[in-house]
Design an enzyme around this catalytic site. Sequence first.
Site, mmCIF file in Angstrom:
data_model
loop_
_atom_site.group_PDB
_atom_site.id
_atom_site.type_symbol
_atom_site.label_atom_id
_atom_site.label_comp_id
_atom_site.label_asym_id
_atom_site.label_seq_id
_atom_site.Cartn_x
_atom_site.Cartn_y
_atom_site.Cartn_z
ATOM 1 N N ASN A 200 0.802 -1.236 0.000
ATOM 2 C CA ASN A 200 0.000 0.000 0.000
ATOM 3 C C ASN A 200 0.831 1.280 0.000
ATOM 4 O O ASN A 200 0.352 2.311 -0.467
ATOM 5 C CB ASN A 200 -1.003 -0.009 1.164
ATOM 6 C CG ASN A 200 -0.343 0.002 2.514
ATOM 7 O OD1 ASN A 200 0.793 -0.453 2.655
ATOM 8 N ND2 ASN A 200 -1.035 0.522 3.501
ATOM 9 N N GLU B 191 5.003 -4.095 11.752
ATOM 10 C CA GLU B 191 4.020 -3.026 11.548
ATOM 11 C C GLU B 191 2.828 -3.669 10.857
ATOM 12 O O GLU B 191 2.875 -3.962 9.660
ATOM 13 C CB GLU B 191 4.619 -1.918 10.657
ATOM 14 C CG GLU B 191 5.803 -1.200 11.266
ATOM 15 C CD GLU B 191 5.415 -0.215 12.364
ATOM 16 O OE1 GLU B 191 4.209 -0.007 12.598
ATOM 17 O OE2 GLU B 191 6.331 0.336 12.994
ATOM 18 N N CYS C 90 -3.241 1.297 6.750
ATOM 19 C CA CYS C 90 -3.292 0.485 7.969
ATOM 20 C C CYS C 90 -3.894 1.235 9.153
ATOM 21 O O CYS C 90 -4.582 0.665 9.976
ATOM 22 C CB CYS C 90 -1.891 0.002 8.322
ATOM 23 S SG CYS C 90 -0.706 1.360 8.425
ATOM 24 N N GLU D 160 8.597 2.436 14.366
ATOM 25 C CA GLU D 160 9.382 3.082 13.319
ATOM 26 C C GLU D 160 9.215 4.588 13.483
ATOM 27 O O GLU D 160 8.199 5.056 14.002
ATOM 28 C CB GLU D 160 8.906 2.653 11.932
ATOM 29 C CG GLU D 160 9.309 1.220 11.619
ATOM 30 C CD GLU D 160 8.900 0.750 10.239
ATOM 31 O OE1 GLU D 160 8.005 1.353 9.620
ATOM 32 O OE2 GLU D 160 9.478 -0.247 9.788
#
Length: 493
Positions: A159, A256, A290, A467
């Site tokens: 994505n 993630e 997400c 992150e």
Amino acid sequence: MAIVTADSTLPTVQSYIDGGYVPSTSDEKFAALYPATNRTICDVEQAGAAEIDAAVESAQRGFAVWSTMPALERSRILLRAVAIIRARNDELAALETLDTGKVIGETSTEDVVTGADVIEFYAGVAQTLHGETIDFPGHGFARMKREPLGVCVGIGAWNYPIQIAMWKSALALACGNAMIFKPAEMTPLSAGVLAEIYTEAGLPDGVFNVLQGDARVGQALVRHAGVAKVSLTGEVSTGKSVMADAAGTLKAVTLELGGKSPIVVFDDADVDSALNAALTNNFYSTGQVCSNGTRVFVQRGVYERFLEPIAERVRALKVGDPFDPETMIGPLVSAEHRDKVMRYMKIAEDSGARQIIAGNVEDPGLAVGNYVLPAVYADCTDDMEFVTEEVFGPLMSVLPFDTEDEVVERANATPYGLSAAVFSSDFARANRVANALQAGSVWINDYGTLPASLPFGGYKQSGVGRENGANAIEHYTQVKMIYSSLVPVEKYM
Ligand code: NDP
């Protein structure tokens, strides 16, 4: 490279190892498709076992050079890469649009830009990495130095292909590691170009390698004894497989993963602002984000007022050609993903929830692509399948609530914990609820603002590690203690 268009065909894509493209020994190829028409853009060579080993060996050599280079020099190389990326923004954005079907209005202003921002941020952080000293008067002293891990593997989702490649490599490289990046099979076009840019910027060969291929390549890298760490962006189920495979060699993992994030709108909220946030964070990237706030809890006092403008607002969103700067809703990434999202659309339609807007693509020009129209359902209940599961498409559910305690409990009743938001003009309540929401990122009267200096990651099954932000260096370095004695060792035995 010229700026690509919707009609571009490209040369066969190969893996990038040790400063250049290499042919595959696997004899396997797959096609990269343009999601708006499903035509083939190019073939991609699947990396074989020989390329996987070559990439690890090259990265180990690259690591030996990179990890011993002065931080200032590492920082300069990363900043040169940032300058090249920014200068080539439009070209990279067009490539990303061709690869993913995401609209050019997003890729040209968000995907490449925020990737470059993170590299720039970590180029600065690279020069601040330092250790600590503890004195033991009369005996000696210990210094704690922060060392890189070695060869890190980045595995990307489809994505945000170039942004994910930049986010993962920026952090890993700034800490002195080498990285092998495997993009998702569906979006293979940009990672090799990023590798070319790093090489042009002066990155030593092998410090950033790209292996093309499907999950088998990812799995082989996760299991490889020469790899020190893996960072995956992907689905929860993939995260579990990666963690299990990494356990074989006790590698560190950053995961993630997916989400089903709540937006909580209280009666005293700025309803227009909350609605703007909800629409953007359900339909941006055609819902393939997400962190999207897909469960929208609205207090009963403003419930109908919140719902009232939605149908007209959503109907006005231009659906179509991703290369048209006016388009807001592009195709989904693949026909398979469209079918999955359409299954959830049907589940929503049959659920008994109130349909605010939904529909099927009728334009024959769009039927060849993976288009789905945005849909909104109200009066949803917490147990409906499309409310509990990650759809990853343009499907927004709105749920009424009465009290603060009730909404906190319901918002947290999910295995996910990626993001959340609370809209309220009551400062104390907004902060109380933000404290109680189980998520890695919580916004008050906002949604999705995420500059490079802020950590991003999930609670619960939405992930492990973080992150971005300065603290994320903890996940890409390890601390070595070196004790120096100032006195002779006494006789004991
Ligand atoms: P997948 O989990 O299907 O794939 C992610 C990557 O993992 C791909 O490169 C895939 O390869 C690879 N892969 C699959 N199986 C394995 C395995 N067993 N071992 C190693 N690698 C493997 O995710 P999607 O690509 O479908 O991306 C969508 C998902 O990503 C959503 O759940 C979304 O929420 C999440 N996501 C999370 C983000 C976050 O920061 N929290 C950000 C963006 C997305 P291949 O595709 O080639 O099969």
